[in-house]
Scaffold this motif. Structure first.
Motif, mmCIF file in Angstrom:
data_model
loop_
_atom_site.group_PDB
_atom_site.id
_atom_site.type_symbol
_atom_site.label_atom_id
_atom_site.label_comp_id
_atom_site.label_asym_id
_atom_site.label_seq_id
_atom_site.Cartn_x
_atom_site.Cartn_y
_atom_site.Cartn_z
ATOM 1 N N GLN A 63 0.900 -1.274 0.188
ATOM 2 C CA GLN A 63 -0.213 -0.071 -0.028
ATOM 3 C C GLN A 63 0.987 1.129 -0.025
ATOM 4 O O GLN A 63 1.641 1.408 0.977
ATOM 5 C CB GLN A 63 -0.962 0.117 1.043
ATOM 6 C CG GLN A 63 -1.832 1.033 1.348
ATOM 7 C CD GLN A 63 -3.130 0.699 0.533
ATOM 8 O OE1 GLN A 63 -3.622 -0.607 0.325
ATOM 9 N NE2 GLN A 63 -3.864 1.750 0.124
ATOM 10 N N ILE A 64 0.826 2.157 -0.828
ATOM 11 C CA ILE A 64 1.532 3.480 -0.962
ATOM 12 C C ILE A 64 0.452 4.606 -1.011
ATOM 13 O O ILE A 64 -0.772 4.491 -1.413
ATOM 14 C CB ILE A 64 2.537 3.504 -2.247
ATOM 15 C CG1 ILE A 64 1.795 3.398 -3.400
ATOM 16 C CG2 ILE A 64 3.601 2.441 -2.204
ATOM 17 C CD1 ILE A 64 2.677 3.903 -4.760
ATOM 18 N N ASP A 65 1.112 5.769 -0.855
ATOM 19 C CA ASP A 65 0.099 7.070 -0.958
ATOM 20 C C ASP A 65 0.585 7.550 -2.425
ATOM 21 O O ASP A 65 1.974 7.967 -2.656
ATOM 22 C CB ASP A 65 0.645 8.116 0.129
ATOM 23 C CG ASP A 65 -0.240 9.203 -0.100
ATOM 24 O OD1 ASP A 65 -1.417 9.163 -0.161
ATOM 25 O OD2 ASP A 65 0.631 10.434 -0.254
ATOM 26 N N PHE A 69 -3.836 9.794 -2.656
ATOM 27 C CA PHE A 69 -4.695 8.590 -2.687
ATOM 28 C C PHE A 69 -3.998 7.418 -2.498
ATOM 29 O O PHE A 69 -2.790 7.041 -3.092
ATOM 30 C CB PHE A 69 -5.283 8.657 -4.242
ATOM 31 C CG PHE A 69 -6.116 9.773 -4.388
ATOM 32 C CD1 PHE A 69 -7.474 9.809 -4.028
ATOM 33 C CD2 PHE A 69 -5.712 11.021 -5.163
ATOM 34 C CE1 PHE A 69 -8.220 10.940 -4.357
ATOM 35 C CE2 PHE A 69 -6.391 11.923 -5.545
ATOM 36 C CZ PHE A 69 -7.681 12.271 -5.041
ATOM 37 N N PRO A 70 -4.474 6.372 -1.823
ATOM 38 C CA PRO A 70 -3.846 5.181 -1.469
ATOM 39 C C PRO A 70 -4.157 4.371 -2.809
ATOM 40 O O PRO A 70 -4.809 4.225 -3.529
ATOM 41 C CB PRO A 70 -4.831 4.404 -0.391
ATOM 42 C CG PRO A 70 -6.124 5.162 -0.384
ATOM 43 C CD PRO A 70 -5.821 6.462 -0.966
ATOM 44 N N ALA A 71 -3.035 3.624 -2.885
ATOM 45 C CA ALA A 71 -2.893 2.693 -4.011
ATOM 46 C C ALA A 71 -2.001 1.316 -3.726
ATOM 47 O O ALA A 71 -1.297 1.419 -2.750
ATOM 48 C CB ALA A 71 -2.109 3.395 -5.145
ATOM 49 N N LEU A 72 -2.517 0.151 -4.206
ATOM 50 C CA LEU A 72 -1.831 -1.033 -3.788
ATOM 51 C C LEU A 72 -0.942 -1.497 -5.199
ATOM 52 O O LEU A 72 -1.449 -1.482 -6.329
ATOM 53 C CB LEU A 72 -3.102 -2.143 -3.919
ATOM 54 C CG LEU A 72 -2.746 -3.426 -3.000
ATOM 55 C CD1 LEU A 72 -2.285 -3.221 -1.851
ATOM 56 C CD2 LEU A 72 -3.717 -4.241 -3.058
ATOM 57 N N VAL A 73 0.284 -1.497 -5.062
ATOM 58 C CA VAL A 73 1.253 -1.429 -5.980
ATOM 59 C C VAL A 73 2.103 -2.843 -5.840
ATOM 60 O O VAL A 73 2.391 -3.063 -4.550
ATOM 61 C CB VAL A 73 2.188 -0.434 -6.178
ATOM 62 C CG1 VAL A 73 1.325 0.797 -6.719
ATOM 63 C CG2 VAL A 73 2.874 -0.280 -5.003
ATOM 64 N N TYR A 74 2.762 -3.394 -7.010
ATOM 65 C CA TYR A 74 3.893 -4.250 -6.967
ATOM 66 C C TYR A 74 5.101 -3.489 -7.285
ATOM 67 O O TYR A 74 5.080 -2.580 -8.004
ATOM 68 C CB TYR A 74 3.600 -5.241 -8.132
ATOM 69 C CG TYR A 74 2.465 -6.332 -7.706
ATOM 70 C CD1 TYR A 74 2.691 -7.401 -6.729
ATOM 71 C CD2 TYR A 74 1.467 -6.127 -8.691
ATOM 72 C CE1 TYR A 74 1.627 -8.196 -6.629
ATOM 73 C CE2 TYR A 74 0.236 -7.413 -8.469
ATOM 74 C CZ TYR A 74 0.433 -8.040 -7.431
ATOM 75 O OH TYR A 74 -0.634 -9.242 -7.335
ATOM 76 N N LYS A 75 6.014 -3.663 -6.512
ATOM 77 C CA LYS A 75 7.482 -3.323 -6.902
ATOM 78 C C LYS A 75 8.383 -4.405 -7.182
ATOM 79 O O LYS A 75 8.245 -5.438 -7.228
ATOM 80 C CB LYS A 75 7.984 -2.510 -5.633
ATOM 81 C CG LYS A 75 7.271 -1.375 -4.932
ATOM 82 C CD LYS A 75 8.062 -0.822 -3.872
ATOM 83 C CE LYS A 75 6.968 0.633 -3.364
ATOM 84 N NZ LYS A 75 7.863 1.059 -2.481
ATOM 85 N N GLY A 76 9.035 -3.603 -8.493
ATOM 86 C CA GLY A 76 10.028 -4.865 -8.929
ATOM 87 C C GLY A 76 11.427 -3.986 -9.702
ATOM 88 O O GLY A 76 11.299 -2.511 -9.441
ATOM 89 N N PHE A 91 10.702 -0.104 -10.450
ATOM 90 C CA PHE A 91 9.161 0.328 -10.919
ATOM 91 C C PHE A 91 8.398 -0.004 -10.007
ATOM 92 O O PHE A 91 8.612 -0.778 -9.274
ATOM 93 C CB PHE A 91 8.987 -0.495 -12.332
ATOM 94 C CG PHE A 91 8.713 -1.888 -12.300
ATOM 95 C CD1 PHE A 91 7.477 -2.400 -11.841
ATOM 96 C CD2 PHE A 91 9.661 -2.814 -12.496
ATOM 97 C CE1 PHE A 91 7.173 -3.798 -11.820
ATOM 98 C CE2 PHE A 91 9.492 -4.086 -12.413
ATOM 99 C CZ PHE A 91 8.274 -4.635 -12.133
ATOM 100 N N SER A 92 7.106 0.619 -10.134
ATOM 101 C CA SER A 92 6.006 0.110 -9.375
ATOM 102 C C SER A 92 4.963 0.009 -10.360
ATOM 103 O O SER A 92 4.730 0.845 -11.292
ATOM 104 C CB SER A 92 5.774 1.354 -8.138
ATOM 105 O OG SER A 92 5.451 2.399 -8.787
ATOM 106 N N ALA A 93 3.813 -0.759 -10.172
ATOM 107 C CA ALA A 93 2.697 -1.202 -11.047
ATOM 108 C C ALA A 93 1.391 -1.324 -10.017
ATOM 109 O O ALA A 93 1.443 -1.999 -9.054
ATOM 110 C CB ALA A 93 3.091 -2.117 -11.794
ATOM 111 N N ASP A 94 0.605 -0.892 -10.526
ATOM 112 C CA ASP A 94 -0.908 -0.897 -10.041
ATOM 113 C C ASP A 94 -1.195 -2.546 -10.022
ATOM 114 O O ASP A 94 -1.134 -3.231 -10.826
ATOM 115 C CB ASP A 94 -1.994 -0.149 -10.788
ATOM 116 C CG ASP A 94 -3.146 -0.182 -10.002
ATOM 117 O OD1 ASP A 94 -3.911 -1.267 -9.997
ATOM 118 O OD2 ASP A 94 -3.387 0.737 -9.336
ATOM 119 N N ALA A 95 -1.470 -2.737 -8.737
ATOM 120 C CA ALA A 95 -1.718 -4.176 -8.237
ATOM 121 C C ALA A 95 -3.129 -4.661 -9.150
ATOM 122 O O ALA A 95 -3.493 -5.983 -9.346
ATOM 123 C CB ALA A 95 -1.809 -4.659 -7.021
#
Length: 106
Positions: A63-65, A69-76, A91-95
Motif C-alpha cells: 500500500q502506497i500513497d 490517494f492510497p494505491a496497492l502496487v507491486y514493486k520490482g 518500477f511500481s505497477a498498479d496491483a
C-alpha cells in the motif's frame, strides 16, 4: 404441506443464488492481477526499447500513497544492457490493473 416445502425451497434457492452473485461480484472487484502477469507486461514495455537482461517483482503488493490517494502496487526491477554497461531500473505497477505507474533508474 407439500406446497409449503416447495415454496421454502424456492425462497432458499433464490436467496442462495443472490448471495452467491454478490459474493462473486465483490471478490472479482477486489482481486489483483497476478504478479507474474504484471512483470511480463512491464518487461514487454521495456523490450520496446531493447533487450532485457533480468527482472524481478515482489509477490506481495504494498500500500502506497500516490498523490494523496492510497494505491496497492507491486514493486520490482528490470536490468538491460546500455551504452556504458548494465542499466537498472526500479518500477511500481498498479496491483489491480497491472499498469506501470513509476520507473526510476537505480
Amino acid at each position: 404441506m407439500v406446497k409449503w416445502d416447495r415454496t421454502a425451497f424456492l425462497i432458499g434457492a433464490a436467496a442462495g443464488a443472490a448471495a452467491a452473485f454478490l459474493i462473486q461480484k465483490q471478490t472479482s472487484e477486489s482481486m489483483n492481477v497476478p504478479p507474474e502477469k504484471v512483470l511480463k507486461k512491464v518487461k514487454d514495455t521495456f523490450k520496446q526499447n531493447g533487450p532485457v537482461d533480468g527482472s524481478w517483482i515482489q509477490m506481495k503488493p504494498e500500500q502506497i500513497d500516490r498523490n494523496g490517494f492510497p494505491a496497492l502496487v507491486y514493486k520490482g526491477g528490470i536490468s538491460r544492457p546500455g551504452e556504458t554497461g548494465n542499466e537498472q531500473f526500479e518500477f511500481s505497477a498498479d496491483a489491480k490493473t497491472g499498469t506501470l505507474l513509476h520507473v526510476q533508474p537505480v
